[in-house]
Design an enzyme around this catalytic site. Structure first.
Site, PDB file in Angstrom:
ATOM      1  N   SER A  79     -16.028   9.357  -3.792  1.00 31.52           N
ATOM      2  CA  SER A  79     -15.049   9.760  -2.781  1.00 31.52           C
ATOM      3  C   SER A  79     -15.669  10.282  -1.497  1.00 31.52           C
ATOM      4  O   SER A  79     -15.006  10.353  -0.472  1.00 31.52           O
ATOM      5  CB  SER A  79     -14.108  10.809  -3.351  1.00 31.52           C
ATOM      6  OG  SER A  79     -14.811  11.978  -3.661  1.00 31.52           O
ATOM      7  N   HIS A 106     -10.691   7.424  -7.952  1.00 31.07           N
ATOM      8  CA  HIS A 106     -10.491   6.769  -6.651  1.00 31.07           C
ATOM      9  C   HIS A 106     -10.543   5.247  -6.735  1.00 31.07           C
ATOM     10  O   HIS A 106     -10.515   4.582  -5.702  1.00 31.07           O
ATOM     11  CB  HIS A 106     -11.548   7.262  -5.651  1.00 31.07           C
ATOM     12  CG  HIS A 106     -11.386   8.720  -5.336  1.00 31.07           C
ATOM     13  ND1 HIS A 106     -10.506   9.190  -4.387  1.00 31.07           N
ATOM     14  CD2 HIS A 106     -11.962   9.807  -5.895  1.00 31.07           C
ATOM     15  CE1 HIS A 106     -10.566  10.507  -4.349  1.00 31.07           C
ATOM     16  NE2 HIS A 106     -11.442  10.915  -5.257  1.00 31.07           N
ATOM     17  N   LYS A 127      -3.509  10.691  -7.285  1.00 28.92           N
ATOM     18  CA  LYS A 127      -3.867   9.902  -6.100  1.00 28.92           C
ATOM     19  C   LYS A 127      -2.939   8.685  -6.023  1.00 28.92           C
ATOM     20  O   LYS A 127      -1.799   8.832  -5.616  1.00 28.92           O
ATOM     21  CB  LYS A 127      -5.357   9.590  -6.151  1.00 28.92           C
ATOM     22  CG  LYS A 127      -6.151  10.922  -6.192  1.00 28.92           C
ATOM     23  CD  LYS A 127      -7.575  10.753  -6.439  1.00 28.92           C
ATOM     24  CE  LYS A 127      -8.373  12.035  -6.450  1.00 28.92           C
ATOM     25  NZ  LYS A 127      -7.817  13.301  -6.818  1.00 28.92           N
TER      26      LYS A 127
HETATM   27  C1  LIG Z   1     -13.910  11.711  -8.933  1.00 27.90           C
HETATM   28  C2  LIG Z   1     -12.857  12.753  -9.161  1.00 27.90           C
HETATM   29  N1  LIG Z   1     -12.609  13.157 -10.411  1.00 27.90           N
HETATM   30  C3  LIG Z   1     -11.678  14.098 -10.679  1.00 27.90           C
HETATM   31  C4  LIG Z   1     -10.942  14.675  -9.668  1.00 27.90           C
HETATM   32  C5  LIG Z   1      -9.923  15.734  -9.985  1.00 27.90           C
HETATM   33  O1  LIG Z   1      -8.649  15.203  -9.890  1.00 27.90           O
HETATM   34  P1  LIG Z   1      -7.376  16.060  -9.476  1.00 27.90           P
HETATM   35  O2  LIG Z   1      -7.498  16.345  -8.005  1.00 27.90           O
HETATM   36  O3  LIG Z   1      -6.243  15.135  -9.775  1.00 27.90           O
HETATM   37  O4  LIG Z   1      -7.385  17.294 -10.277  1.00 27.90           O
HETATM   38  C6  LIG Z   1     -11.164  14.283  -8.357  1.00 27.90           C
HETATM   39  C7  LIG Z   1     -10.389  14.876  -7.251  1.00 27.90           C
HETATM   40  O5  LIG Z   1     -10.436  14.553  -6.135  1.00 27.90           O
HETATM   41  C8  LIG Z   1     -12.151  13.293  -8.085  1.00 27.90           C
HETATM   42  O6  LIG Z   1     -12.421  12.895  -6.848  1.00 27.90           O
END
Ligand SMILES: Cc1ncc(COP(=O)(O)O)c(C=O)c1O
Length: 458
Positions: A239, A267, A299
């Protein structure tokens, strides 16, 4: 004392009033804490430095104060916690002004979709807003299992388990499945939730250079035999940089070294693959080649929470042992209903991920042709523009806001200082004009800022 004055537990009304008054005055004095501070303060202040027992002295706050002082010095407004007053999609409202928006993970523009909102409202009417306790204790709602079955079907796995937070999904899953005799290997750019899970597990934790499967192979050759189980964790799309791993190479390593492979598709769901089903679809690999497939609902699926898909053995294990599931409330029914409805739209409308990829490519190529530094980006839905200075990135983000464009800076320590950047999240509903206008305004503002002698020094 009259008979009518006698009450339960042998207390008269007047006794009761006195008791309540005594309790009230005691709780008042406890709020003010004179008793405790008088009794212990001398001993504490003599033996223990204040920074070890004052909330205001915790290190996180100190760091914030340093950042705030630096921002004030450079005359920079805080770009974080902006208040959005509407659905944040390709546009958003901040205060009473509409902006082109590049700061939401709403990749397919599904948040605010009328069918999804309606399904969430229907679930509220039927089940209320909360399950009030964990699913083992308070019982399932049909919508939980429907969502899990649909996620398992999309990912072509036997089963699925949903958690109330994406971050907690990684923490609790990795934390509970691995232990002190094990090794966890993750990409150096792994998301915080993966790292926290690895720390919680007590396993030995090593990182390998970004997307470098050859370096990982070497680490495994040197270390595999020293541990019982080994977990390799990668992400479907990174990300911060908008690039993807060579999944097939990591699968080969998993088999070669008898390790487990976990892929976080936070993502990549909705972004990669013809139908938007993620990195497995993109590379045409079988779901069986990935032991633990993780994703978020927050997302593309415009809800909140996370999930793990895999075989029955994995899901049953987590359902009875993962603390973040067993000891945490079940997913709120309207949230589960929203994610389910979003998944149905993803299945039915592959033109959304296709459009997103077209727009990602347009943004990427226009930026590169204009001489902007897009780092490792591969032109999908996340496009970083590397600025190379935290101060300049924040300043540029604020200048773009003044021009009606909302995009967040990513600054040190989230990335190293020379990697400070603006990060653009695209959405299938952006228009080509919004993208082209944004890039030309960005170039104009960046050149303008760089002419200022202060920024030449940065
Ligand atoms: C790669 C990744 N894993 C896990 C998460 C955590 O997800 P959440 O924001 O839905 O708690 C994110 C959040 O941006 C993320 O980018």
């Amino acid at each position: 004392m009259t008979d009518s004055d006698k009450k339960l537990f042998g207390l008269s009304i007047s006794d009761k009033k006195n008791l309540i008054e005594r309790m009230r005055s005691r709780s008042r004095s406890e709020t003010d804490k004179p008793r405790f501070t008088q009794k212990f303060s001398k001993a504490l202040s003599r033996d223990i430095p204040e920074e070890y027992y004052k909330i205001e002295s915790l290190p996180g706050l100190k760091q914030l104060q340093i950042h705030a002082a630096a921002a004030e010095k450079f005359g920079i407004e805080n770009p974080f916690f902006r208040m959005h007053e509407a659905v944040a999609s390709n546009t958003t409202w901040i205060g009473d002004k509409e902006y082109i928006n590049f700061s939401s993970y709403n990749y397919l523009g599904l948040c605010g979709h009328p069918r999804i909102s309606q399904k969430a409202k229907d679930a509220i009417d039927r089940y209320g807003t909360s399950t009030s306790a964990s699913r083992p204790v308070s019982g399932e709602r049909p919508v939980h299992r429907e969502l899990e079955r649909k996620l398992a079907a999309v990912h072509k796995t036997e089963d699925c388990i949903v958690f109330v937070s994406g971050h907690a999904t990684n923490v609790t899953t990795i934390g509970c499945l691995f232990g002190s005799n094990d090794l966890i290997l993750h990409d150096v750019l792994a998301h915080n939730s993966i790292i926290q899970g690895a720390i919680l597990s007590g396993a030995k934790r090593l990182h390998f250079p970004h997307n470098d499967w050859a370096a990982l192979d070497k680490i495994l050759q040197e270390n595999r035999s020293k541990f019982q189980r080994v977990l390799i964790v990668i992400e479907g799309m990174y990300s911060m940089d908008g690039d993807i791993p060579e999944l097939v190479k990591f699968i080969e390593l998993k088999y070669k070294h008898k390790a487990f492979l976990m892929v976080d598709e936070a993502h990549s769901l909705g972004v990669l693959g013809e139908k938007g089903f993620g990195i497995k679809e993109h590379f045409g690999v079988s779901a069986n080649d990935i032991d633990i497939a993780m994703g978020t609902l927050s997302k593309t699926l415009s809800a909140c929470g996370g999930y793990i898909t895999g075989n029955h053995a994995l899901v049953d294990n987590l359902k009875y042992t993962a603390p973040g599931f067993v000891y945490s409330v079940g997913m709120s029914p309207p949230v589960a209903a929203a994610a389910l409805a979003a998944l149905e739209i993803l299945e039915a409308e592959p033109e959304r991920p296709k459009r997103l990829r077209e727009l990602g490519a347009l943004f990427y190529h226009t930026a590169v042709e204009s001489g902007l530094d897009t780092g490792l980006c591969q032109g999908y839905a996340i496009i970083p523009i590397i600025i190379g200075s935290s101060v300049l990135s924040v300043k540029l983000s604020n200048r773009l806001l003044e021009n009606g464009i909302n995009v967040q800076p990513i600054i040190y320590p989230a990335v190293e200082e020379r990697g400070a950047r603006l990060r653009f999240f695209l959405n299938s509903t952006h228009t080509e004009k919004q993208i082209k206008d944004t890039i030309s305004i960005l170039i104009k503002e960046l050149n303008h800022l760089k002419r200022n002698p202060i920024y030449k020094l940065l």
